[in-house]
Design an enzyme around this catalytic site. Sequence first.
Site, short mmCIF file in Angstrom:
data_model
loop_
_atom_site.label_atom_id
_atom_site.label_comp_id
_atom_site.label_asym_id
_atom_site.label_seq_id
_atom_site.Cartn_x
_atom_site.Cartn_y
_atom_site.Cartn_z
N ARG A 101 9.14 -53.11 84.82
CA ARG A 101 8.68 -53.25 83.43
C ARG A 101 7.16 -53.22 83.48
O ARG A 101 6.50 -54.25 83.50
CB ARG A 101 9.22 -54.53 82.82
N ASP B 32 19.50 -54.13 74.12
CA ASP B 32 19.94 -55.51 74.32
C ASP B 32 21.41 -55.73 73.95
O ASP B 32 21.94 -56.83 74.14
CB ASP B 32 19.05 -56.48 73.51
N ARG C 27 18.50 -68.20 78.52
CA ARG C 27 17.18 -67.72 78.10
C ARG C 27 17.21 -67.22 76.65
O ARG C 27 16.19 -67.25 75.96
CB ARG C 27 16.70 -66.58 79.01
N CYS D 20 13.57 -60.69 82.44
CA CYS D 20 14.84 -60.16 82.91
C CYS D 20 14.68 -59.22 84.09
O CYS D 20 13.70 -58.49 84.17
CB CYS D 20 15.51 -59.38 81.78
N LYS E 281 15.23 -64.87 69.29
CA LYS E 281 14.34 -65.10 70.43
C LYS E 281 13.16 -64.14 70.37
O LYS E 281 12.01 -64.53 70.55
CB LYS E 281 15.12 -64.89 71.74
N ASN E 282 13.46 -62.88 70.08
CA ASN E 282 12.40 -61.87 70.14
C ASN E 282 11.46 -61.92 68.94
O ASN E 282 10.47 -61.19 68.90
CB ASN E 282 13.00 -60.46 70.30
C1 UD1 Z 1 11.28 -56.16 74.16
C2 UD1 Z 1 12.33 -57.23 74.00
C3 UD1 Z 1 13.54 -56.92 74.89
C4 UD1 Z 1 14.06 -55.53 74.59
C5 UD1 Z 1 12.96 -54.50 74.65
C6 UD1 Z 1 13.38 -53.12 74.20
C7 UD1 Z 1 11.03 -59.20 73.50
C8 UD1 Z 1 10.59 -60.54 73.93
N1 UD1 Z 1 11.76 -58.52 74.38
O1 UD1 Z 1 10.86 -56.17 75.52
O2 UD1 Z 1 14.54 -57.89 74.60
O3 UD1 Z 1 15.04 -55.19 75.55
O4 UD1 Z 1 11.86 -54.90 73.80
O5 UD1 Z 1 13.88 -53.14 72.91
O6 UD1 Z 1 10.81 -58.79 72.37
N2 UD1 Z 1 6.88 -49.83 79.04
C9 UD1 Z 1 5.92 -49.16 79.79
N3 UD1 Z 1 4.66 -49.69 79.83
C10 UD1 Z 1 4.32 -50.83 79.15
C11 UD1 Z 1 5.31 -51.48 78.39
C12 UD1 Z 1 6.59 -50.96 78.36
O7 UD1 Z 1 6.19 -48.16 80.41
O8 UD1 Z 1 3.16 -51.24 79.23
C13 UD1 Z 1 8.26 -49.29 79.03
C14 UD1 Z 1 9.24 -50.27 79.66
O9 UD1 Z 1 9.27 -50.13 81.05
C15 UD1 Z 1 10.54 -49.88 79.02
C16 UD1 Z 1 10.10 -49.45 77.62
O10 UD1 Z 1 8.70 -49.20 77.69
O11 UD1 Z 1 11.08 -48.78 79.68
C17 UD1 Z 1 10.41 -50.44 76.55
O12 UD1 Z 1 9.78 -51.66 76.82
P1 UD1 Z 1 9.20 -52.60 75.70
O13 UD1 Z 1 9.51 -52.06 74.35
O14 UD1 Z 1 7.78 -52.89 76.01
O15 UD1 Z 1 10.05 -53.91 75.92
P2 UD1 Z 1 9.55 -55.40 75.95
O16 UD1 Z 1 8.51 -55.59 74.92
O17 UD1 Z 1 9.28 -55.81 77.34
#
Ligand code: UD1
Length: 418
Positions: free
Chosen positions: A121, A305, A397, A116, A22-23
């Site tokens: 986030r 995850d 999902r 989720c 998915k990711n």
């Molecule tokens: C992706 C994955 C999700 C996985 C996560 C962490 C996809 C579609 N989803 O989610 O399954 O759980 O990586 O491995 O690939 N953060 C900030 N500011 C931002 C962005 C992120 O503070 O602008 C923080 C988030 O709150 C969180 C951390 O960074 O604490 C990690 O998030 P991130 O790596 O961005 O996860 P996703 O890309 O949303």
Amino acid sequence: MDKIIVKGGRKLSGELEISSAKNSCLPILAGSILCSGEVILHKYPKYDDVTNMIEILQNLGGKSKVQSQSLILDMNNISKFEIPRELASLTRSSIFSLGAILGRVKFAKVAYPGGCEIGARPIDLHIKGLEALNVKIVDRRGYLTCDGRELRGGNVHLDFPSVGATENVMMAGVLAKGKTKIFNAAKEPEIVDLQNFLNKAGAKIKGAGTSTIIIDGVEKLGSVEYTPLPDRIIAGTYIIGSVMCGGDITLTGVKTEHIQSLISKLDNNCCKITIKGDRIRVLSSGKLKSINKIETMPYPGFPTDLQPQIMALETISNGTSVIVENLFETRFKHVGELIKMGAQILTEGRSAVIKGVEKLYGAEVVATDLRGGAGLVLAGLVADGYTTISNVGQIKRGYESIEKDLSILGADIKKVES
Ligand code: UD1
């Protein structure tokens, strides 16, 4: 509303092929916005998040059709630049599309994303990254409105190696003039997959999988045919399930190097794991010893995850273990549900202490989020009696059919409409 009903107590056995990640699929679908031509994705999985993302592409002017297991997208006529709220709320990947829409159409208007329910986030890193590429962003009334007419390469230093922000900036850099460098980039395999996909379509990206990614902007991307990576989280889920139940399963089509952090915790502790090419065999007696400490980390650390699933395993292990969730602040919503099944878990902030119990009991529980739901299904596999899991839309999902997969492996599990 569908429910999953599991009767616990069966050992798992047999062979199962793991579907595409998915990711990987979600950012690759976002990346296809950059392609002026045909995008063919083989082994395309029908997870709800992926289906929702295809709807977003159609809304932007893309056309899609499915031929056996391949998704064929005609991306020649991408002209719209807005992802409205009703679509954005369906998947968090709407936000990953910003960079690609900006690259292709130079404007983007995207409603705040869904996804989720695992705590705040924020998207500050996405915004900061795009601004470093000279995009002007206005954040008003739940919409980000972005002007990318002056989009150009730049240096982006991420304060945290966010997966989504890395992918977003990478995609924005592909059609930007000049060179983009991303420092402290996320190193997840799915980012390498996105790089490979985009390069096959004509992009010039290197460094994915390391903490510095360099993108040389090009004029245009063309057509591309690609097969996304297998899903390491689905593979990890079933490996953990088989260890909990005991038995002998083989998963095929797995990139075992992507699940080393899990394998290293389990192999020779409570099971024997054998790897041959893309096949992984897990032989387990179901007698488990608690793993002292598990901390979630960005890749190649232990994936957040798989945290709920490994917690399900720890609830029935012999001893006490501590799980520290470093990625998401409220990713313990499944804990209350596991406790309903007889688990002994105490949480304090981002830590959970799990004292293994002899037995879990079947109960009526709710899938609080995607991976939390998967953890509850695993708990149901070993619980005494019947476990009913509601809100299974969350699980769909990211698992095409967790109940079919586990039935193939011998579990007593079915989905019912209530
Ligand atoms: C992706 C994955 C999700 C996985 C996560 C962490 C996809 C579609 N989803 O989610 O399954 O759980 O990586 O491995 O690939 N953060 C900030 N500011 C931002 C962005 C992120 O503070 O602008 C923080 C988030 O709150 C969180 C951390 O960074 O604490 C990690 O998030 P991130 O790596 O961005 O996860 P996703 O890309 O949303």
